[in-house]
Design a protein around this motif. Structure first.
Motif, short mmCIF file in Angstrom:
data_model
loop_
_atom_site.label_atom_id
_atom_site.label_comp_id
_atom_site.label_asym_id
_atom_site.label_seq_id
_atom_site.Cartn_x
_atom_site.Cartn_y
_atom_site.Cartn_z
N LEU A 63 0.83 -1.20 0.00
CA LEU A 63 0.00 0.00 0.00
C LEU A 63 0.87 1.25 0.00
N ALA A 64 1.98 1.21 0.76
CA ALA A 64 2.89 2.35 0.78
C ALA A 64 3.51 2.57 -0.59
N TYR A 65 3.92 1.50 -1.26
CA TYR A 65 4.52 1.64 -2.60
C TYR A 65 3.51 2.22 -3.59
N ILE A 66 2.28 1.72 -3.51
CA ILE A 66 1.24 2.20 -4.43
C ILE A 66 0.93 3.67 -4.17
N TYR A 67 0.86 4.06 -2.90
CA TYR A 67 0.60 5.46 -2.55
C TYR A 67 1.72 6.36 -3.07
N ILE A 68 2.97 5.94 -2.86
CA ILE A 68 4.10 6.74 -3.34
C ILE A 68 4.07 6.84 -4.86
N VAL A 116 4.75 -3.78 -9.35
CA VAL A 116 5.85 -3.06 -10.00
C VAL A 116 5.33 -2.22 -11.17
N GLY A 117 4.45 -2.81 -11.95
CA GLY A 117 3.89 -2.11 -13.10
C GLY A 117 3.18 -0.84 -12.71
N PHE A 118 2.49 -0.88 -11.56
CA PHE A 118 1.70 0.28 -11.15
C PHE A 118 2.58 1.50 -10.94
N PHE A 119 3.59 1.38 -10.04
CA PHE A 119 4.38 2.59 -9.75
C PHE A 119 5.41 2.89 -10.84
N SER A 120 5.76 1.90 -11.67
CA SER A 120 6.69 2.16 -12.77
C SER A 120 5.99 2.91 -13.90
N VAL A 121 4.77 2.47 -14.24
CA VAL A 121 4.04 3.09 -15.34
C VAL A 121 3.59 4.50 -14.97
N LEU A 122 3.10 4.68 -13.73
CA LEU A 122 2.60 5.99 -13.33
C LEU A 122 3.72 7.01 -13.14
N GLY A 123 4.71 6.63 -12.34
CA GLY A 123 5.71 7.61 -11.92
C GLY A 123 7.02 7.57 -12.62
N GLY A 124 7.27 6.54 -13.45
CA GLY A 124 8.55 6.44 -14.11
C GLY A 124 9.68 6.44 -13.10
N MET A 125 10.79 7.09 -13.44
CA MET A 125 11.95 7.12 -12.54
C MET A 125 11.65 7.87 -11.26
N LYS A 126 10.81 8.89 -11.32
CA LYS A 126 10.47 9.63 -10.10
C LYS A 126 9.72 8.74 -9.12
N ILE A 144 9.65 5.44 -9.14
CA ILE A 144 10.53 4.33 -8.76
C ILE A 144 11.51 4.77 -7.67
N THR A 145 12.09 5.97 -7.82
CA THR A 145 13.09 6.44 -6.86
C THR A 145 12.54 6.53 -5.46
N TRP A 146 11.41 7.22 -5.30
CA TRP A 146 10.85 7.39 -3.96
C TRP A 146 10.31 6.07 -3.41
N THR A 147 9.83 5.21 -4.28
CA THR A 147 9.42 3.88 -3.82
C THR A 147 10.62 3.09 -3.33
N GLN A 148 11.75 3.22 -4.04
CA GLN A 148 12.96 2.50 -3.65
C GLN A 148 13.52 2.99 -2.31
N VAL A 149 13.33 4.26 -1.99
CA VAL A 149 13.74 4.76 -0.67
C VAL A 149 12.97 4.01 0.42
N ALA A 150 11.66 3.87 0.22
CA ALA A 150 10.84 3.13 1.19
C ALA A 150 11.25 1.66 1.22
N GLN A 151 11.54 1.10 0.05
CA GLN A 151 11.91 -0.32 -0.02
C GLN A 151 13.25 -0.58 0.65
N TYR A 152 14.16 0.38 0.59
CA TYR A 152 15.44 0.20 1.30
C TYR A 152 15.20 0.09 2.79
#
Length: 551
Positions: free
Chosen positions: A16-21, A162-172, A174-182
């Motif tokens: 849910l956090a990844y999708i929100y970001i 993965v498709g959801f936040f990659s398609v919507l936000g592209g690198m932007k 993905i980047t903020w999602t990856q901060v949460a994932q770290y």
């Protein structure tokens, strides 16, 4: 609550956090989609880089390989960490100063050739698809055990997220999602490591417990008693030459990985790129200095829990029966004595352990609380999904930006370029899903192939593109094609074609080093036998290396 419920809760909350970001980071212009608008702070980019780089191979599989290979497994620690230092100090600042979107962008402009750009695109797609196969397998493994779903179903769920936040936000996005994932993956890795270190040695710091306790001596004795070589004995599973070649391949492969290089384009300056590289190295070191300890603890606990126990005793272990259902853990009482033995011989070994379950099963084997087990599952998914998203964007940008925009339609509008990029992410997801369902090996093995391909294709042309102004397009094209084809043929021939490792016994994981050397030799020779680059290209290379003072 049960392990499964804790897993559903923690994985669900993280998703849910990844999708929100991803939703909050949705973008409409190509600069945001491909390089996050070059506005990511250094520390955030460092965390995102660490998450992007520490894939399912690092989180799920590396400790498993070290557990099985012992000393020889240190090739992954030395290769991957050394490679990141090489990239951060030798290449990243210059590539950021060059200021393009992708690695093929650098190759195409530096070597003033769309053919060179196309070869780089093909290499980027080969590397990324090979790498993403390992991530999708990792996703499937986590889902199959902890959510009790089929591996194929798990891969599809991961693809959708993965498709959801990659398609919507592209690198932007993905980047903020990856901060949460770290944040998720590092806590998931450290908490069980600290707990097990305390239980086994009385020291809660895994690195110190690994170094200063007698756990290594105990494991060495157990290994010898079971017929194995000592855990800490070198060159048991790999020859010295293969260890050297594999370590170098992983190092220079890291320095040539397109999805890591592109992270340095997302910050605002060369200075910020240097700082983000430093932050990333710190964040990576936290996990990588813990991995050897966790590997040793896991092997010790697994042997203690399974070896020489009766079949009935093992069947009463809830974690063992559940892992057995995934077919990643197997038992076969070959000698019918009612007990299970772990031996080095395939003919007598009665306990079959898939290397990819070592980290994921360790909290259960150590009888840690269910919430810790669920957290490890969420961490494994975070590691796999963070890297998968970065790889998918590399494939997408290679086609949408480097082929469509730079070669086919240079007048395409911002909206059209982003639309093509999103379509390519979807196409890449389908391919990634296929490889997740039909993986060509263990997670770390598959990823090692990707590093070999990156070493043989990208590293020489990037290095010479920065430090040798005489290298021209003819040399770069010839070198990339030769290095890539040689490495692919060797890997496929040895791994899947029944061919013996004919180059002094060097494994497919290490042959990228020879591919890299061939690439260097071909590039330099062909460049010297053909006309030099245009004067403006040589001046650009000189300027690229000149000191740059920034605020």
């Amino acid at each position: 609550m049960s392990v499964e419920i804790w897993t559903i809760v923690l994985v669900g909350l993280s998703f849910l956090a990844y999708i929100y970001i991803g939703w909050q980071s949705r973008v409409e212009n190509s600069k945001d989609f491909f390089i996050a608008g070059q506005g990511i702070p250094s520390i955030a980019n460092g965390a995102a880089t660490a998450a992007d780089w520490m894939s399912a191979a690092s989180f799920i599989s590396m400790a498993g390989l070290i557990s099985f290979l012992g000393y020889d497994g240190s090739i992954y620690l030395m290769g991957w960490t050394g490679g990141y230092v090489l990239l951060a100090l030798l290449l990243a600042p210059y590539l950021r100063k060059f200021g393009k979107y992708t690695v093929p962008d650098f190759v195409g402009d530096r070597y003033y050739s769309n053919i060179a750009r196309l070869v780089a695109v093909v290499a980027a797609i080969f590397v990324s698809l090979t790498y993403v196969a390992g991530q999708m397998r990792g996703v499937g493994i986590v889902f199959s055990r902890f959510l009790q779903v089929d591996i194929n179903t798990g891969v599809i769920i991961g693809m959708v997220i993965v498709g959801f936040f990659s398609v919507l936000g592209g690198m932007k996005g993905i980047t903020w999602t990856q901060v949460a994932q770290y944040c998720v993956l590092i806590f998931a890795y450290l908490i069980p490591a600290i707990a097990i270190a305390w239980f086994l040695t009385g020291n809660p710091v895994p690195q110190l417990a690994f170094t200063f306790s007698d756990i290594a001596d105990k494991l060495n004795k157990i290994q010898v008693d079971l017929g194995f070589k000592q855990y800490t004995e070198p060159f048991v599973n790999k020859s010295m030459l293969d260890v050297l070649f594999t370590t170098i391949a992983l190092m220079v492969g890291t320095a040539g990985l397109p999805h890591i290089i592109v992270r340095f384009y997302t910050v605002k300056s060369v200075r910020a790129a240097r700082f983000s590289a430093g932050w990333a190295l710190l964040f990576i070191a936290i996990l990588y200095t813990t991995a050897p300890a966790l590997s040793m603890f896991a092997r010790y606990n697994l042997i203690d829990s399974l070896h020489n126990h009766t079949v009935a005793e093992v069947q009463q272990l809830d974690w063992a029966t559940k892992w057995e259902k995934t077919k990643l853990l197997g038992f076969d009482d070959i000698n019918k004595d009612g007990r299970l033995q772990l031996t080095p011989s395939k003919d007598t070994n009665e306990i079959n352990i898939d290397r990819d379950i070592i980290v994921l099963s360790t909290p259960e084997v150590a009888n840690l609380p269910p919430w810790v087990i669920g957290l490890v599952a969420a961490g494994g998914l975070a590691a796999a999904l963070s890297t998968a998203s970065g790889l998918l964007l590399v494939i997408s940008s290679s086609i949408a930006h480097d082929i469509y925009y730079r070669i086919i339609d240079s007048s395409a509008s911002e909206q059209k370029r982003v639309f093509v990029g999103r379509i390519m992410v979807g196409f890449s997801l389908v391919l990634a899903g296929y490889f997740g369902v039909n993986p060509p090996g263990f997670v770390s093995e598959v990823v090692a192939f990707a590093f070999g391909l990156a070493a043989a294709s990208f590293f020489p042309v990037i290095f010479l593109g920065i430090f040798d102004k005489r290298t021209n397009s003819e040399g770069a094209i010839a070198g990339m094609v030769t290095g890539l084809i040689f490495t692919i043929i060797y890997i496929i021939g040895v791994k899947f074609g029944g061919m013996q490792p004919w180059f002094f016994g060097v494994s497919p994981e290490g042959i990228g080093t020879l591919g890299m050397l061939i690439n260097f030799a071909v590039t330099l020779v062909v460049s010297r036998l053909t006309p030099p680059p245009p004067a403006e290209i040589q001046a650009m290379v000189e300027d690229l290396r000149s000191p740059l003072i920034e605020e």
